[in-house]
Design a protein around this motif. Structure first.
Motif, PDB file in Angstrom:
ATOM      1  N   THR A  46      89.053  54.865  80.160  1.00 20.34           N
ATOM      2  CA  THR A  46      88.971  53.596  79.434  1.00 20.34           C
ATOM      3  C   THR A  46      89.245  52.456  80.397  1.00 20.34           C
TER       4      THR A  46
ATOM      5  N   GLU B 132      87.947  48.218  81.744  1.00 21.73           N
ATOM      6  CA  GLU B 132      86.868  47.234  81.827  1.00 21.73           C
ATOM      7  C   GLU B 132      86.610  46.870  83.283  1.00 21.73           C
TER       8      GLU B 132
ATOM      9  N   GLU C 245      78.177  48.218  86.556  1.00 22.76           N
ATOM     10  CA  GLU C 245      77.892  49.586  86.133  1.00 22.76           C
ATOM     11  C   GLU C 245      78.210  50.592  87.239  1.00 22.76           C
TER      12      GLU C 245
ATOM     13  N   ARG D 203      81.738  51.662  87.031  1.00 23.90           N
ATOM     14  CA  ARG D 203      81.937  52.559  85.890  1.00 23.90           C
ATOM     15  C   ARG D 203      81.504  53.975  86.260  1.00 23.90           C
TER      16      ARG D 203
ATOM     17  N   THR E  32      84.291  55.853  78.651  1.00 27.50           N
ATOM     18  CA  THR E  32      84.238  54.758  77.677  1.00 27.50           C
ATOM     19  C   THR E  32      84.584  53.416  78.323  1.00 27.50           C
TER      20      THR E  32
ATOM     21  N   LYS F  15      84.200  49.858  79.708  1.00 27.91           N
ATOM     22  CA  LYS F  15      83.301  48.776  79.308  1.00 27.91           C
ATOM     23  C   LYS F  15      82.965  47.893  80.497  1.00 27.91           C
TER      24      LYS F  15
ATOM     25  N   SER G 128      82.255  43.990  81.516  1.00 30.82           N
ATOM     26  CA  SER G 128      82.430  42.624  81.024  1.00 30.82           C
ATOM     27  C   SER G 128      81.216  41.795  81.417  1.00 30.82           C
TER      28      SER G 128
ATOM     29  N   GLN H  86      72.907  43.422  76.150  1.00 35.84           N
ATOM     30  CA  GLN H  86      72.329  44.725  75.842  1.00 35.84           C
ATOM     31  C   GLN H  86      70.830  44.697  76.095  1.00 35.84           C
TER      32      GLN H  86
ATOM     33  N   THR I 110      75.755  45.553  79.741  1.00 37.01           N
ATOM     34  CA  THR I 110      76.812  46.427  79.227  1.00 37.01           C
ATOM     35  C   THR I 110      76.270  47.674  78.549  1.00 37.01           C
ATOM     36  N   SER I 111      74.981  47.671  78.157  1.00 38.52           N
ATOM     37  CA  SER I 111      74.398  48.872  77.579  1.00 38.52           C
ATOM     38  C   SER I 111      72.883  48.830  77.752  1.00 38.52           C
TER      39      SER I 111
END
Length: 217
Positions: A113, A115, A119, A122, A141, A143, A145, A180, A207-208
């Motif tokens: 988890t 932020e 990417e 992540r 998970t 995120k 920003s 997104q 973010t997605s």
């Protein structure tokens, strides 16, 4: 278009070709381009390698993964041991920002988890812990920003697609809602679909990514 039998044969050959996978414990079925992987493997890293191997095969439209991770005797670790190893792996990764990601371990399964801004940060966190001994799975998970407006995201994405996936970019429809991105259109292979998705993720602030691309036979 490949027959189900040929597609299964090709996936098995790709699994056998990858030295990171023990193919004797992986079952493969294929129907209408959908490949299902079953069985058990000795680590989460091996399971991930099997997924990627199947994705490389031409004709694969989707993959269902029903592989369980069953640690060999002697490789079991307590959650406390795994948590310490995860903490160290994140600290030692040059791509993971300090203090931004928090891990939790339960039954060998690692949940990340926090932020970050990019990417790649992540993904770097997930890559850092996936191969650790005792890890049975990873839920990422973390995120991202958002730093750009929707119009800036779309502009930079189209520029990235022109550089990285020029052939595909001419056939794509790109939807941007906030941070997104939704991808529509036709591509010739799973690899091309992955290349377009990777280009979308390379845009700062995204973010997605919803990959609704259709792979042609």
């Amino acid at each position: 278009m490949k027959s189900d039998t040929q597609l299964r044969t090709d996936v098995l050959a790709e699994l056998d070709w990858d030295p990171a996978i023990k193919t004797a414990t992986v079952g493969v079925t294929a129907k209408d381009g959908v490949v299902t992987l079953t069985g058990h493997l000795g680590s989460h890293a091996e399971k991930y390698a099997a997924e990627r191997a199947a994705q490389r095969v031409k004709g694969v439209k989707a993959i269902a993964v029903e592989i369980n991770v069953k640690l060999p005797a002697g490789d079991e670790r307590t959650d406390a041991d795994i948590a310490r190893a995860v903490e160290h792996a994140l600290e030692w990764s040059a791509l993971v920002p300090d203090g931004k990601i928090k891990p939790m371990v339960e039954g060998g399964w690692v949940t990340l988890t926090g932020e970050v801004e990019w990417e790649y940060q992540r993904r770097a966190a997930e890559n850092a812990v996936r191969t650790l001994m005792g890890v049975t799975g990873v839920s990422n998970t973390v995120k991202i920003s958002p730093k750009l407006s929707a119009s800036e995201v779309e502009k930079k994405l189209r520029e990235a697609l022109t550089r990285q996936a020029q052939r595909e970019s001419e056939r794509l429809q790109i939807g941007v809602s906030g941070s997104q991105v939704t991808l529509h259109g036709l591509v010739h292979s799973w690899a091309e679909s992955r290349a377009v998705e990777k280009a979308a993720w390379s845009v700062p602030g995204v973010t997605s990514v919803a990959n609704d691309l259709i792979v042609l036979d």
